[in-house]
Scaffold this active site. Structure first.
Site, mmCIF file in Angstrom:
data_model
loop_
_atom_site.group_PDB
_atom_site.id
_atom_site.type_symbol
_atom_site.label_atom_id
_atom_site.label_comp_id
_atom_site.label_asym_id
_atom_site.label_seq_id
_atom_site.Cartn_x
_atom_site.Cartn_y
_atom_site.Cartn_z
ATOM 1 N N SER A 1 0.847 -1.190 0.000
ATOM 2 C CA SER A 1 0.000 0.000 0.000
ATOM 3 C C SER A 1 0.882 1.239 0.000
ATOM 4 O O SER A 1 2.041 1.191 0.420
ATOM 5 C CB SER A 1 -0.890 0.016 1.248
ATOM 6 N N TYR B 1 0.545 -0.018 10.733
ATOM 7 C CA TYR B 1 0.091 -0.464 9.413
ATOM 8 C C TYR B 1 1.149 -0.144 8.360
ATOM 9 O O TYR B 1 1.454 -0.964 7.491
ATOM 10 C CB TYR B 1 -1.235 0.208 9.068
#
Length: 319
Positions: free
Chosen positions: A158, A183
């Site tokens: 991502s 994350y």
């Protein structure tokens, strides 16, 4: 030889769909494994691959939910897998290897995002454990089925890898947990995993890629409170997207991972990070696109591989 981290002019862009990049590609006889291939981008990835003729195995933490979501999609089989549980990873891999089949496309798609501080296994931070360590163990355990066919391994990262490099002194966030930075570290790990896997496996004909699928509103956001999504300007008080044009559709979001797994344009390439169905450029200082240097550094990639092998007890390349 490693591939240069620069665009190749694929002819596709952010609006391309999974069906667009598969046009003219026949996957009959090919076997794909797509973790989380029953929800969000994974569901669209599974649908597109099967429509092109592939058979897709979908390992799922919620197999009954997966079967319901995939009802009517031909060429799919569902099995049980919890990436946060290494025993579950081992059991799935053993069941698969017992079928004596070869994997052509391995897409590490499943993941969790910005969850409250959660511990799994021996106290590991859940995002690093699920998004990275679970997939690391899975690919290494499935290696006897991946290596023979010269597979492509696709690690879905991502743009959030910009949030954090590897936190080497505390990868499990035992101090100062921040859900978004945690994350980001997990997504950086996804890129580094592909870098080192490609370095190890290219000589066997297996190539690895990582990618940013784009911003897509999917169930991945389930851990983010509605109030936070409103504050970030994603939705209004009724839950409607405030700027739908800023998000890709699931069909567009799945395109880059499907392109990574199947495109002849990437033949002979590997170890690079992709976005919008092309190889990404290195991130500029202060920029929000491209790939950060900390995520493609081969020394950090090798260091993460050794750490991951030590933590999981699995390494298909151990001498």
């Amino acid at each position: 030889m490693s591939t240069a981290q620069h665009k190749i002019g694929s002819g596709y862009d952010a609006h391309s769909t999974a069906d667009d990049v598969l046009a003219g590609i026949d996957l009959s006889g090919k076997l794909a494994v797509v973790t989380g291939g029953y929800s969000g981008l994974g569901l669209e990835t599974t649908r597109a691959l099967t429509a092109a003729g592939a058979r897709v195995v979908v390992p799922a933490r919620r197999p009954d939910t997966a079967r319901e979501a995939l009802a009517g999609v031909d060429g799919v089989e569902v099995d049980s897998l919890d990436l946060g549980d290494l025993e579950s990873v081992r059991a799935f891999a053993e069941r698969f290897l017992a079928s004596d089949r070869t994997i052509d496309l391995m897409i590490d798609n499943a993941g969790i995002m910005a969850c409250p501080e959660t511990r799994v296994g021996p106290g590991w931070e859940a995002q690093f454990a699920t998004n990275h360590l679970g997939h690391f163990a899975l690919v290494n355990r499935l290696w006897p089925a991946i290596a023979p066919g010269g597979a492509r391994v696709v690690s879905v990262s991502s743009r959030a890898h910009h949030f954090s490099g590897m936190r080497w002194d505390d990868v499990h966030w035992r101090q100062g947990y921040d859900k978004w930075e945690a994350y980001g570290q997990a997504k950086t790990a996804n890129v580094l995993f592909a870098v080192h896997l490609d370095a190890l496996a290219a000589g066997q004909g297996v190539r690895a890629f990582s990618l940013h699928p784009g911003g897509i509103h999917t169930p991945l956001q389930r851990h983010i409170p509605k109030e936070e999504m409103i504050e970030r300007g994603w939705i209004d008080d009724e839950g409607n997207l405030l700027n739908p044009g800023a998000f890709k559709t699931p069909e567009q979001g799945a395109a880059t991972q499907v392109w990574a797994a199947t495109s002849p344009q990437l033949a002979g390439m590997g170890g690079v990070y992709l976005e919008d169905c092309d190889i990404a450029e290195p991130a500029a200082d202060g920029g929000t696109s491209g790939v950060k240097a900390w995520a493609t550094d081969p020394e950090q990639a090798a260091r993460l591989w050794e750490l991951s092998a030590d933590l999981t007890g699995v390494n298909a390349f151990a001498s």
